[in-house]
Design an enzyme around this catalytic site. Structure first.
Site, PDB file in Angstrom:
ATOM      1  N   ARG A  15       0.853  -1.181   0.000  1.00 25.00           N
ATOM      2  CA  ARG A  15       0.000   0.000   0.000  1.00 25.00           C
ATOM      3  C   ARG A  15       0.893   1.236   0.000  1.00 25.00           C
ATOM      4  NH1 ARG A  15      -3.240  -2.983  -1.499  1.00 25.00           N
ATOM      5  NH2 ARG A  15      -5.309  -3.497  -0.647  1.00 25.00           N
ATOM      6  N   GLU A  36      -3.649   7.095  -5.400  1.00 29.34           N
ATOM      7  CA  GLU A  36      -3.365   5.969  -6.287  1.00 29.34           C
ATOM      8  C   GLU A  36      -2.956   6.451  -7.671  1.00 29.34           C
ATOM      9  OE1 GLU A  36      -6.002   2.335  -7.935  1.00 29.34           O
ATOM     10  OE2 GLU A  36      -5.395   2.206  -5.836  1.00 29.34           O
ATOM     11  N   HIS A  51      -0.984   0.135 -10.324  1.00 34.10           N
ATOM     12  CA  HIS A  51      -1.640  -0.838  -9.443  1.00 34.10           C
ATOM     13  C   HIS A  51      -2.113  -2.060 -10.246  1.00 34.10           C
ATOM     14  CE1 HIS A  51      -4.075  -1.191  -5.443  1.00 34.10           C
ATOM     15  NE2 HIS A  51      -3.389  -2.284  -5.728  1.00 34.10           N
TER      16      HIS A  51
END
Length: 326
Positions: free
Chosen positions: A237, A265, A284
């Site tokens: 994360r 993100e 991601h």
């Protein structure tokens, strides 16, 4: 789950397999437990198959589902929808975290090998110069033989990465405060302290779940301890890292980074992380994508089969372990 999740994860015959096992309406996909349609469905529901986009199973939702006994999650962490009320009710929970760990570990292995070999840098230079060069002289540290890889946390993914590294001539070391000396021996790794992991590894791969205790864990001091030219890989994360401190280190050109997760993100367009030659930034993608989503469905359907047959889940989520797991 979200309708998009249902289309992506439960395609390729997965819904047909579930319908053969359960009294299931394949057209009913809930992303809100408060609607009249949801409350009618919940009234008779014994088992929920959940996924990304599932709303919280709070007390209000559970009051509408008096027969609910189990939840089978087609993704990794259940923190976003399994509440304390679920555990108080004694609801059995399963997760496909083990299936989702596979592509993350594969991505990590690839990045470790490519980073140590300095493949991305050599490819960049070759593309720009388009001529022969003495690559060994230019990159004297390149290669994987007897390089040291540090694994931060023996999580589900961390352990899988360790297993994938076993065939290579790499020295693997681990920091995880919950791992005993015997555990480390069985994993085949050297156990070290947190600062030592960063100070003595050519590559540090982060596999720490985001918990209150791990937010910002990899801060300026640990990053400064990394040797010049070392590489940090983060597939966990973004908030586990002090991103400002990491940005300073990579902009200065002192270390390399492979980042599949950031905060936010999607970084602002002006972020220097997009343009640093010593940073590989991916959106991601390390976790399950496209065809890999079938693995999540297969694991979840196996858990439904276990439930229907009266067997325990093969991949249960334990409430008492959530304080140190994703």
């Amino acid at each position: 789950m979200a309708a998009r999740t249902a289309r992506q994860v439960l395609g390729s015959g997965a819904l047909d397999r579930l319908t053969a096992l359960l009294d299931l309406d394949p057209d009913l996909v809930l992303d809100d437990f408060t609607t009249p349609a949801a409350r009618r469905a919940l009234a008779d529901t014994e088992l929920l198959v959940t996924g990304w986009g599932c709303p919280p199973l709070d007390r209000r939702a559970l009051d509408a589902a008096p027969r609910l006994r189990a939840v089978v999650h087609t993704a990794g962490t259940v923190r976003h929808h399994i509440t304390d009320a679920c555990w108080e009710r004694g609801i059995a929970v399963s997760s496909a975290a083990a299936a989702n760990a596979v592509p993350v570990a594969e991505y990590t292995l690839a990045m470790i090998l490519l980073s140590n070999k300095r493949v991305l840098e050599m490819a960049r230079d070759y593309r720009a110069e388009r001529r022969a060069a003495d690559w060994s002289a230019r990159y004297p540290e390149a290669g994987n033989y007897r390089r040291t890889v540090g694994i931060l946390s023996a999580s589900e993914i961390g352990r899988r990465v360790i297993a994938l590294l076993e065939p290579y001539d790499l020295d693997v070391q681990l920091y995880d405060p919950y791992v005993t000396a015997r555990d480390a021996q069985e994993l085949g790794v050297r156990q070290v302290g947190l600062r030592e992991l960063f100070a003595t590894s050519d590559i540090v791969s982060v596999h720490t779940p985001l918990l209150p205790a791990t937010r910002g864990l990899v801060g300026r001091e640990l990053l400064a301890a990394m040797p010049d030219g070392a590489t940090l890989i983060n597939t966990a994360r973004g908030a586990v890292l002090d991103q400002a401190a990491l940005t300073d280190e990579v902009v200065a050109g002192r270390i390399h980074a492979v980042l599949d997760v950031t905060v936010p993100e999607v970084l602002p367009a002006e972020s220097p992380l997009y343009t640093c030659d010593n940073v590989l930034l991916t959106p991601h993608i390390a976790g399950s994508k496209s065809g890999e989503l079938r693995r999540l469905a297969d694991l979840a359907i196996g858990e439904v089969e276990n439930y229907v047959a009266g067997r325990d889940f093969a991949h249960p989520v334990r409430h008492e372990r959530l304080d140190r797991s994703a």
